[in-house]
Design an enzyme around this catalytic site. Structure first.
Site, short mmCIF file in Angstrom:
data_model
loop_
_atom_site.label_atom_id
_atom_site.label_comp_id
_atom_site.label_asym_id
_atom_site.label_seq_id
_atom_site.Cartn_x
_atom_site.Cartn_y
_atom_site.Cartn_z
N MET A 140 45.10 37.39 38.36
CA MET A 140 45.43 38.25 39.48
C MET A 140 44.75 37.78 40.77
SD MET A 140 44.53 42.32 39.76
CE MET A 140 42.76 42.03 39.59
N HIS B 239 33.17 37.85 35.20
CA HIS B 239 34.56 37.50 34.95
C HIS B 239 34.93 36.12 35.49
CE1 HIS B 239 38.59 38.55 33.75
NE2 HIS B 239 39.07 38.26 34.94
N SER C 149 42.35 35.35 32.83
CA SER C 149 42.47 36.78 33.08
C SER C 149 43.86 37.25 32.64
CB SER C 149 42.18 37.09 34.55
OG SER C 149 41.93 38.47 34.73
N GLN C 150 44.63 37.93 33.51
CA GLN C 150 45.90 38.47 33.05
C GLN C 150 46.87 37.37 32.58
OE1 GLN C 150 47.26 40.71 36.48
NE2 GLN C 150 48.42 38.99 37.31
N ASP D 26 31.09 41.12 32.46
CA ASP D 26 32.32 41.27 33.23
C ASP D 26 32.29 42.55 34.07
OD1 ASP D 26 35.08 41.33 34.06
OD2 ASP D 26 35.52 40.05 32.35
#
Length: 295
Positions: free
Chosen positions: A29, A277, A103-104, A221
């Site tokens: 993202m 993260h 991530s996503q 995170d």
């Protein structure tokens, strides 16, 4: 071992070389395919460590601006369809490829494995992917605070409203443990790929075709809530003070995706980084990720 004739691609640049299996990257993202400060550095690292792989860094849209925006506002199922066609038409991937999602991008590439088994995915590496979704939006990546404030307003308005589900990426993996029934009914992406609506045998069959599933969790995170989602853990229903780990979840116990089979065969690798993260050193990446990309 298979041999490969390969090309490195980012946008329209191509260099013909030969070497290890192809690699497909999907950014997270607020990022883009070819950001020199993020995936650009990963591509350079891969080129230094591996004998000339074909690297496809996915761009969702016609340019970097669209790619970044689509990470917020393009229906995830449409993104999966777009990427599936892109991979299927790429002759350089026909013998198989390793996939790395950031991530996503991690759960999006898992959807590719489940829905688009051709060309074959070899290893799936999810770095900070939210496989059981998120229940919180605590921090904004990069310089996207205005967009993130808008997203927070939409999530507060109603993450499971049809308009929000269809137009906001983060709503499509929003998982409210206090509204499990609503989530299972209304989620147009995550509840589907996690077999929480109707059971799709192909999702399990296709995921079992990959060699290994490598899951990276970031112990500090501050972006993913809960960070245990990166290892398929999530909150107990109606209880955000208790985490149900993968091996105690219905997804695992009922083996809806073949994760129990893969785990018993030592094909799920649970990796950790004691950082925030997507924060890791080149050496951590070399030690922990490169070995899964070499053949």
């Amino acid at each position: 071992m298979l041999s490969y004739v390969v090309i490195i691609i980012c946008l329209s640049h191509a260099i013909l070389i030969s070497g290890s299996p192809p690699i497909v990257l999907w950014h997270g993202m607020g990022d883009s395919c070819c950001n020199p400060l993020s995936l650009g550095t990963i591509i350079k690292l891969l080129k230094r460590q591996l004998p000339g792989p074909y690297i496809l860094s996915l761009r969702i849209g016609s340019n970097i601006v669209e790619d970044t925006s689509n990470g917020f506002f393009m229906n995830v199922n449409h993104q999966i369809d777009y990427v599936c066609k892109l991979l299927n038409s790429d002759e350089n991937l026909s013998q198989g490829y390793h996939a790395i999602g950031f991530s996503q991008g991690g759960q999006f590439l898992r959807a590719i494995a489940q829905r688009c088994p051709n060309p074959p995915m070899l290893n799936l590496i999810s770095i900070g992917g939210q496989h059981q979704g998120v229940f919180g939006f605590p921090r904004c990546p990069g310089d996207n605070e205005t967009i993130c404030n808008y997203i927070r307003d939409l999530l507060r308005f109603g993450a499971y409203e049809s308009f929000v589900q269809n137009h906001l990426v983060q709503a499509e993996y929003w998982h409210d443990p206090h509204k499990e029934a609503t989530y299972r009914k209304a989620s147009i992406f995550l509840a589907d790929i996690n077999q929480e609506q109707t059971f799709n045998e192909a999702y399990k069959t296709n995921l079992l075709k990959i060699r290994n599933l490598i899951l990276v969790k970031f112990l500090r995170d501050t972006m993913v809530t809960p960070h245990e989602s990166e290892h398929f853990g999530f909150y107990e229903e109606n209880n955000t003070s208790k985490i149900i780990p993968l091996r105690e979840s219905s997804l695992y116990l009922n083996d809806l995706l073949g994760l129990k089979i893969m785990d018993e065969q030592s094909r799920i690798k649970f990796l950790e980084s004691d950082t925030d993260h997507l924060q890791f050193t080149d050496q951590w990446f070399i030690d922990n990720i490169i070995p899964y990309l070499q053949d």
